[in-house]
Design an enzyme around this catalytic site. Structure first.
Site, PDB file in Angstrom:
ATOM      1  N   TYR A 264     -39.136  32.503 -12.744  1.00 46.44           N
ATOM      2  CA  TYR A 264     -38.075  31.948 -13.592  1.00 46.44           C
ATOM      3  C   TYR A 264     -38.074  32.643 -14.960  1.00 46.44           C
ATOM      4  O   TYR A 264     -38.059  31.988 -16.007  1.00 46.44           O
ATOM      5  CB  TYR A 264     -38.235  30.431 -13.763  1.00 46.44           C
ATOM      6  CG  TYR A 264     -38.359  29.676 -12.465  1.00 46.44           C
ATOM      7  CD1 TYR A 264     -37.326  29.696 -11.525  1.00 46.44           C
ATOM      8  CD2 TYR A 264     -39.509  28.955 -12.168  1.00 46.44           C
ATOM      9  CE1 TYR A 264     -37.436  29.017 -10.327  1.00 46.44           C
ATOM     10  CE2 TYR A 264     -39.638  28.272 -10.969  1.00 46.44           C
ATOM     11  CZ  TYR A 264     -38.599  28.303 -10.057  1.00 46.44           C
ATOM     12  OH  TYR A 264     -38.716  27.630  -8.861  1.00 46.44           O
TER      13      TYR A 264
ATOM     14  N   LYS B 276     -68.794  33.710 -19.520  1.00 48.27           N
ATOM     15  CA  LYS B 276     -68.140  32.428 -19.764  1.00 48.27           C
ATOM     16  C   LYS B 276     -68.072  31.682 -18.443  1.00 48.27           C
ATOM     17  O   LYS B 276     -67.062  31.087 -18.079  1.00 48.27           O
ATOM     18  CB  LYS B 276     -66.743  32.639 -20.368  1.00 48.27           C
ATOM     19  CG  LYS B 276     -66.124  31.363 -20.964  1.00 48.27           C
ATOM     20  CD  LYS B 276     -66.935  30.739 -22.073  1.00 48.27           C
ATOM     21  CE  LYS B 276     -66.241  29.500 -22.617  1.00 48.27           C
ATOM     22  NZ  LYS B 276     -67.086  28.765 -23.588  1.00 48.27           N
TER      23      LYS B 276
ATOM     24  N   ASP C 188     -68.643  32.573 -26.734  1.00 53.15           N
ATOM     25  CA  ASP C 188     -68.523  31.892 -28.017  1.00 53.15           C
ATOM     26  C   ASP C 188     -69.853  31.876 -28.759  1.00 53.15           C
ATOM     27  O   ASP C 188     -69.909  32.066 -29.980  1.00 53.15           O
ATOM     28  CB  ASP C 188     -67.962  30.482 -27.836  1.00 53.15           C
ATOM     29  CG  ASP C 188     -68.526  29.748 -26.635  1.00 53.15           C
ATOM     30  OD1 ASP C 188     -69.158  30.376 -25.780  1.00 53.15           O
ATOM     31  OD2 ASP C 188     -68.319  28.520 -26.538  1.00 53.15           O
TER      32      ASP C 188
ATOM     33  N   ASP D 146     -63.991  43.977 -25.789  1.00 51.45           N
ATOM     34  CA  ASP D 146     -62.980  44.401 -26.752  1.00 51.45           C
ATOM     35  C   ASP D 146     -63.099  43.590 -28.042  1.00 51.45           C
ATOM     36  O   ASP D 146     -63.129  44.135 -29.160  1.00 51.45           O
ATOM     37  CB  ASP D 146     -61.600  44.227 -26.125  1.00 51.45           C
ATOM     38  CG  ASP D 146     -60.487  44.906 -26.910  1.00 51.45           C
ATOM     39  OD1 ASP D 146     -60.779  45.565 -27.924  1.00 51.45           O
ATOM     40  OD2 ASP D 146     -59.326  44.770 -26.496  1.00 51.45           O
TER      41      ASP D 146
ATOM     42  N   ASP E 214     -65.112  44.723 -32.018  1.00 50.96           N
ATOM     43  CA  ASP E 214     -64.479  44.666 -33.335  1.00 50.96           C
ATOM     44  C   ASP E 214     -65.337  43.871 -34.312  1.00 50.96           C
ATOM     45  O   ASP E 214     -65.477  44.233 -35.488  1.00 50.96           O
ATOM     46  CB  ASP E 214     -63.093  44.028 -33.234  1.00 50.96           C
ATOM     47  CG  ASP E 214     -62.032  44.994 -32.725  1.00 50.96           C
ATOM     48  OD1 ASP E 214     -62.397  46.101 -32.293  1.00 50.96           O
ATOM     49  OD2 ASP E 214     -60.847  44.645 -32.759  1.00 50.96           O
TER      50      ASP E 214
END
Length: 354
Positions: free
Chosen positions: A145, A189, A222, A246, A250
């Site tokens: 959709y 995770k 985390d 990624d 940083d």
């Protein structure tokens, strides 16, 4: 005289400034080392997209394959959606050449101040090893959709035993070669992602059993982000999936002073295809064309490239020149607290090469 052929892809934004700077350094270092470097520049990227409707031509990989290595500047333009620029150039090269290792070192150099208190030069010295061809960036999915109020987007991550095992094994081998803390941290995770990350965890345990001399830890992403700030000096080699690697790389760049110092290598360790080397910082359109971008990440990427190509003395001389410029502290760009231009910093590196 040894001859090496380098493909240059300046790309977009400040890539057009930092790649020529790195080329000058490579030329001078190569002349001193007795290595003849030939360069072919490909003007692919966003300007090519505006002209031709694609980021690079259909025979791009064939043309790049003729070279020993690739030096890329940056990909991204404010007038083109990021998923188009990335999937139109950088990701097809990574996947087409199966450059499954993304290696991103982060080192706190003398003369550079970390935003974290109390860290001396060399205290933070880690490498983030990121899986580079599958995981969360496989781009499998679609829309249902499309553009309607009921729109649904499906995004699927792909984790394979083959892909997980080879990147995890590379991380352990790198920890042995570095011979620093001899430690590998796996980022996961699996508490929330019960399939792909569970497979990742299981393969990490299996591979780690073959390396009893390497200390290991497994961290939820985390918790890893927290510990990159809380205890960055404890990390040696960090292995992560495409997305997690990624983001964390940083963060590792920032805790060592600036993303303008962060190089990276996209590697095929089997050397079936040319590997690609690039800075982490991106195209930075806000400063593009002003001549103030930091060329040191690209110059350090060039040093990584020469080491990969079997020229460790060239690599060491280039990195040594960067170290000297940073330690001197007189010629620095704005991201490092200075006012120097791209040309100023490049000239300083060239002077130290002499």
């Amino acid at each position: 005289m040894k001859k090496l052929s380098i493909a240059l892809l300046p790309g977009d934004g400040i890539g057009m400034e930092v790649v020529p700077a790195a080329r000058k350094v490579l030329e001078k270092s190569g002349a001193a080392a007795g290595v003849h470097l030939s360069f072919e520049q490909f003007d692919w990227g966003s300007d090519h997209y505006f002209r031709m409707g694609q980021m690079m031509p259909v025979d791009a990989l064939e043309r790049l394959r003729a070279h020993d290595s690739i030096l890329l500047g940056a990909v991204g333009h404010p007038d083109i959606p990021d998923h188009i620029t990335l999937n139109g150039m950088l990701l097809p090269i990574r996947r087409g050449f199966d450059l499954y290792v993304n290696e991103r070192p982060a080192y706190l150099y003398a003369g550079v101040e970390s935003p974290l208190r109390g860290y001396e030069p060399g205290a933070i010295d880690m490498v983030v090893v990121r899986e580079n061809t599958e995981g969360e960036y496989t781009n499998v999915g679609g829309f249902v959709y499309h553009h309607l109020p009921e729109e649904v987007a499906i995004q699927t991550s792909v984790f394979t035993r083959h892909g997980c095992e080879r990147i995890i094994r590379y991380a352990f081998d790198l920890a042995r070669r570095r011979n620093q803390k001899r430690k590998v941290a796996s980022i996961t995770k699996s508490n929330a992602q019960g399939y792909g990350m569970v497979l990742w965890d299981r393969i990490f345990r299996e591979v780690s059993a073959e390396y009893p001399d390497i200390e290991t830890e497994s961290l939820l992403v985390d918790a890893a982000a927290m510990n990159f700030v809380r205890r960055p000096a404890s990390f040696d080699v960090v292995v992560a999936s495409n997305l997690f690697g990624d983001i964390l790389s940083d963060l590792s760049a920032i805790v060592t002073g600036s993303i303008g110092l962060a190089p990276s290598a996209n590697l095929d360790p089997r050397r079936n295809a040319p590997s690609l080397f690039e800075p982490v910082h991106g195209s930075a359109p806000d400063i593009a064309g002003k001549g103030v971008s930091n060329p040191l990440a690209t110059i350090l990427a060039a040093a990584m490239m020469m080491d990969h190509l079997g020229e460790p003395e060239m690599s060491a001389s280039i990195e040594g020149a960067v170290r000297a410029v940073l330690a001197d502290g007189k010629v620095l760009t704005a991201d490092l607290g200075g006012r120097s231009t791209t040309a100023d910093v490049t000239a300083a590196v060239l002077a130290h090469l002499a």
